[in-house]
Design an enzyme around this catalytic site. Structure first.
Site, PDB file in Angstrom:
ATOM      1  CE  LYS A 112      40.945  23.352  32.033  1.00 28.96           C
ATOM      2  NZ  LYS A 112      40.331  23.836  30.791  1.00 28.96           N
ATOM      3  CE  LYS A 135      41.479  29.305  37.729  1.00 30.19           C
ATOM      4  NZ  LYS A 135      41.813  29.191  36.316  1.00 30.19           N
ATOM      5  CE  LYS A 161      35.215  30.125  32.111  1.00 34.54           C
ATOM      6  NZ  LYS A 161      35.110  31.079  31.083  1.00 34.54           N
TER       7      LYS A 161
HETATM    8  P1  AMP Z   1      39.120  31.061  31.254  1.00 33.60           P
HETATM    9  O1  AMP Z   1      37.825  31.256  31.953  1.00 33.60           O
HETATM   10  O2  AMP Z   1      39.938  29.971  31.863  1.00 33.60           O
HETATM   11  O3  AMP Z   1      38.989  30.963  29.770  1.00 33.60           O
HETATM   12  O4  AMP Z   1      39.958  32.388  31.545  1.00 33.60           O
HETATM   13  C1  AMP Z   1      39.798  33.573  30.793  1.00 33.60           C
HETATM   14  C2  AMP Z   1      40.640  34.681  31.374  1.00 33.60           C
HETATM   15  O5  AMP Z   1      40.211  34.985  32.704  1.00 33.60           O
HETATM   16  C3  AMP Z   1      42.127  34.357  31.460  1.00 33.60           C
HETATM   17  O6  AMP Z   1      42.870  35.534  31.185  1.00 33.60           O
HETATM   18  C4  AMP Z   1      42.291  33.948  32.892  1.00 33.60           C
HETATM   19  O7  AMP Z   1      43.610  34.159  33.362  1.00 33.60           O
HETATM   20  C5  AMP Z   1      41.313  34.872  33.595  1.00 33.60           C
HETATM   21  N1  AMP Z   1      40.835  34.267  34.841  1.00 33.60           N
HETATM   22  C6  AMP Z   1      40.076  33.144  34.983  1.00 33.60           C
HETATM   23  N2  AMP Z   1      39.833  32.882  36.280  1.00 33.60           N
HETATM   24  C7  AMP Z   1      40.475  33.861  36.977  1.00 33.60           C
HETATM   25  C8  AMP Z   1      40.600  34.154  38.392  1.00 33.60           C
HETATM   26  N3  AMP Z   1      40.033  33.384  39.320  1.00 33.60           N
HETATM   27  N4  AMP Z   1      41.321  35.246  38.728  1.00 33.60           N
HETATM   28  C9  AMP Z   1      41.891  36.051  37.799  1.00 33.60           C
HETATM   29  N5  AMP Z   1      41.801  35.819  36.472  1.00 33.60           N
HETATM   30  C10 AMP Z   1      41.104  34.743  36.063  1.00 33.60           C
END
Ligand code: AMP
Ligand code: TRP
Length: 344
Positions: free
Chosen positions: A120, A203, A206
């Site tokens: 990041k 990955k 968002k």
């Molecule tokens: P975040 O959107 O980064 O706050 O992620 C929130 C949760 O979603 C965390 O547990 C991440 O590990 C999971 N997560 C986010 N993106 C992915 C993805 N592409 N595949 C699997 N888990 C994800």
């Protein structure tokens, strides 16, 4: 789910940043499991981590909207705000307070090794916020403020949960106490790392500039179907065994998504579709995704029509979270030698 060797009773905590809309990655990697844990009858606490979101710039009005939208997504996906505690982080000030204590426990070297920080902050880390660097320490505070024993997350968060264990162990060691649990990450299921629909080596996120790379939980049926139909693949049919997907990241991703959405293992999906081309597999996946996801999108829309009700739910969750958090914060401050002599 194995329990850490200490006196702590099972309690689940997890969080998601309201820094954009929820994606299929969030749903399969996190949210779907959050619902499963709740339904297993374990005590579950889920948090929209708005303090984490502002480690990179967030427009205030959008942050508020996205926090409500994420709350609606949780409820639409099956989180029952009576059975689980659902709240936004900034309403429980103990998170920031324990985060500070942990900034004094964690080491610069530990933070420097975090791959999410490196990704990041990139080459221009001089311009990254101090908050982005300290991010994992606040995450440890989120978890340990509730003495949570298990944290369901996607694969990308494993390193942060391991750092939380290091912080708990160092605090316990330095102060000679057995106060914080050594929390276990729970990384389960066929889709712990959902990849971009445009590039199976990246990955699904968002923050990807391409909307076609991800399924948003708010996408309507046509959009979902179209994104899967256009998903990047190769021209080979699906193989007979899982090993055959080894060097085919795009195909492997779609198989994993299919498996997770249909509660099967990737092997079961391969057994069903072996030898078939994407002309057959993609429409089947699109239908399955629409069947599973469009009720969630519809329910989110309904819930978002009443933002005051969402705020009420988050406020109620924050009140209940605070009841658990306050005594743990107070005890932490006592352990560290802070005078606690106020009468109110
Ligand atoms: P975040 O959107 O980064 O706050 O992620 C929130 C949760 O979603 C965390 O547990 C991440 O590990 C999971 N997560 C986010 N993106 C992915 C993805 N592409 N595949 C699997 N888990 C994800
Ligand atoms: N860092 C997590 C993410 O980006 C979000 C998060 C913050 C979290 N605090 C947490 C996850 C505590 C689990 C437990 O995905």
């Amino acid at each position: 789910m194995s329990t850490p060797k200490n006196q702590f009773s099972p309690r689940i905590f997890s969080g998601i940043q309201p820094s954009g809309g929820l994606t299929l990655g969030n749903y399969l990697g996190a949210l779907k499991r959050f619902v499963e844990k709740q339904n297993e009858g374990i005590e579950t606490i889920y948090c929209l981590v708005d303090l984490h979101a502002i480690t990179v710039w967030q427009d205030p009005a959008r942050l508020r909207d996205q926090t409500r939208e994420a709350a609606a997504g949780f409820i639409a996906a099956g989180i029952d705000p009576k059975r689980s505690i659902l709240f936004n982080q900034s309403q429980v000030s103990a998170h920031a307070e324990l985060g500070w204590i942990f900034n004094c426990v964690a080491r610069m070297g530990w933070m420097n090794r975090m791959t999410q920080w490196k990704d990041k902050a990139g080459k221009d880390s001089e311009k990254a916020s101090l908050g982005l660097f300290a991010y994992p320490s606040l995450m440890a505070a989120d978890i340990l403020l509730y003495h949570a024993t298990h944290v369901p997350v996607g694969e990308d968060q494993k390193q942060h949960v391991e750092l939380c264990r290091d912080i708990a162990a160092k605090f316990n060691h330095d102060y000679g106490v057995d106060f914080f649990p050594i929390t276990q990450p729970v990384i389960e299921g066929a889709a712990t790392r959902v990849m971009s629909l445009r590039d199976g080596t990246k990955k699904m996120s968002k923050s990807d500039p391409s909307d076609a790379s991800r399924i948003n939980l708010t996408d309507d049926s046509d959009t979902i179907a179209q994104k899967f139909r256009k998903a990047k693949t190769d021209s080979e049919p699906l193989p007979e065994t899982l090993e055959g997907l080894k060097d085919r990241p795009d195909a492997k991703n779609l198989v994993n998504i299919f498996a997770a959405l249909s509660d099967q293992s990737p092997t079961e999906v391969i057994n069903q579709y072996a030898g078939q081309g994407f002309g057959t597999f993609k429409p089947a996946l699109a239908d399955l995704a629409v069947e599973k996801l469009s009720p969630i999108a519809n329910e989110m829309k309904r819930l978002m029509a009443d933002p005051a009700e969402i705020d009420r739910i988050l406020g109620d969750g924050a009140d209940r979270a605070d009841v658990i958090a306050q005594p743990i914060l107070a005890r932490t401050l006592e352990i560290t030698g802070m005078i606690r002599s106020r009468r109110t």
